[in-house]
Design an enzyme around this catalytic site. Structure first.
Site, PDB file in Angstrom:
ATOM      1  N   THR A  11       0.848  -1.256  -0.064  1.00  0.00           N
ATOM      2  CA  THR A  11      -0.038   0.138  -0.047  1.00  0.00           C
ATOM      3  C   THR A  11       0.965   1.084  -0.028  1.00  0.00           C
ATOM      4  OG1 THR A  11      -0.201  -0.048   2.271  1.00  0.00           O
ATOM      5  CG2 THR A  11      -1.686  -1.158   1.315  1.00  0.00           C
TER       6      THR A  11
ATOM      7  N   THR B 282       2.957   3.221  -5.039  1.00  0.00           N
ATOM      8  CA  THR B 282       3.038   4.046  -6.406  1.00  0.00           C
ATOM      9  C   THR B 282       4.205   5.078  -6.168  1.00  0.00           C
ATOM     10  OG1 THR B 282       1.291   5.635  -5.699  1.00  0.00           O
ATOM     11  CG2 THR B 282       0.934   3.383  -6.905  1.00  0.00           C
TER      12      THR B 282
ATOM     13  N   GLY C  32       7.884   6.744  -4.006  1.00  0.00           N
ATOM     14  CA  GLY C  32       8.889   6.711  -2.739  1.00  0.00           C
ATOM     15  C   GLY C  32       9.466   5.335  -2.358  1.00  0.00           C
TER      16      GLY C  32
ATOM     17  N   GLY D 113       7.818   2.701  -1.270  1.00  0.00           N
ATOM     18  CA  GLY D 113       7.257   1.762  -1.949  1.00  0.00           C
ATOM     19  C   GLY D 113       7.452   1.286  -3.088  1.00  0.00           C
TER      20      GLY D 113
ATOM     21  N   TYR E 181       1.363  13.790  14.407  1.00  0.00           N
ATOM     22  CA  TYR E 181       1.976  12.741  13.367  1.00  0.00           C
ATOM     23  C   TYR E 181       2.690  11.546  14.106  1.00  0.00           C
ATOM     24  CZ  TYR E 181       4.989  10.775   9.962  1.00  0.00           C
ATOM     25  OH  TYR E 181       5.771   9.885   9.084  1.00  0.00           O
TER      26      TYR E 181
END
Length: 249
Positions: free
Chosen positions: A12, A15, A17, A19, A150
């Site tokens: 997940t 698309t 970086g 991942g 965060y």
């Protein structure tokens, strides 16, 4: 033998970086991948970068219904899978006075509720003996100014990963997390930091890192892939920090 020969892995937030870097490596090592994202530009980039047999899915981790859709699509198009990297997430910084319900809910929905609901739908699709990796952060350990919400979300997913590791040990499914520090991807995107401050902040952060630089997406992805692979067959409930020594000080 290639580590991912015959393996099917879902990423997940895959698309861009870390991942996307990981997805490319898995394919290079003989595996099949499915990646998710929300940005049309990033979806197109991933579609161009990965083989035609790869699944590139628009899926929004902040949408509760999207978790069910993801589980159904993965099962329908890939069957049982061997690993999941729950990497979707974002950060937005701001002082205490700027925190409101929209900011809090936005990060919590993606960074915490998203993986919780995704795990509920995906675990039945993960084969026994598989692996799950969760992207956390070094932020809970640093006490960064303007980063309380965060950090709280990333502290939460760290706790979730450890509990999932205990829950799934009976099926031989390992669950671990990585805690990246500053990584050269879209590090400042979505944080609300003006462009004219980014260079100054970059220099400040580099001074806090013993290795003196930001890490690369490939360097962070390599750690996640180690945990996804059979090379980490006796590692579960652990967190691997990828921060150039930043939290060592």
């Amino acid at each position: 033998m290639k580590r991912f020969e015959g393996k099917r892995i879902l990423i997940t937030g895959g698309t861009s970086g870390m991942g996307l870097a990981g997805a490319k490596m898995i394919v290079d090592e003989g595996g099949e991948v499915a990646v998710t994202g929300t940005s049309q530009d990033h979806l197109e980039e991933a579609g161009a970068a990965l083989p035609s047999g790869s699944l590139v899915l628009r899926n929004d981790a902040s949408d509760p219904q999207a978790a069910k859709e993801l589980g159904a699509k993965v099962k329908g198009q890939m069957g049982m899978i061997d690993g999941v990297w729950l990497n979707a997430g974002f950060g937005k910084f701001g002082d205490n006075e700027s925190v409101d319900a929209k900011m809090f809910d936005g990060m919590t929905n993606v960074n915490v509720r998203g993986p919780v609901l995704q795990m509920a739908e995906l675990i039945p699709v993960v084969a026994d003996g598989g692996s799950v990796v969760v992207t956390a952060s070094v932020s809970p350990y640093l006490g960064q100014p303007q980063g309380a919400v965060y950090a709280a979300t990333k502290g939460a997913v760290t706790a979730l990963a450890r509990s999932w590791a205990a829950d799934l040990a009976g099926r031989g499914i390992r669950v671990n997390s990585i805690a990246p520090g500053p990584i050269e991807t879209n590090f400042f995107d979505g944080m609300g930091i003006p462009d004219d401050q980014v260079e100054e902040l970059t220099e400040q952060i580099e001074k806090q890192v013993p290795l003196g630089r930001f890490g690369s997406a490939d360097e962070a992805a390599q750690v996640a892939l180690f945990l996804l692979s059979d090379q980490a067959s006796y590692v579960t409930g652990s967190q691997y920090v990828v921060d150039g020594g930043m939290t060592m000080r």
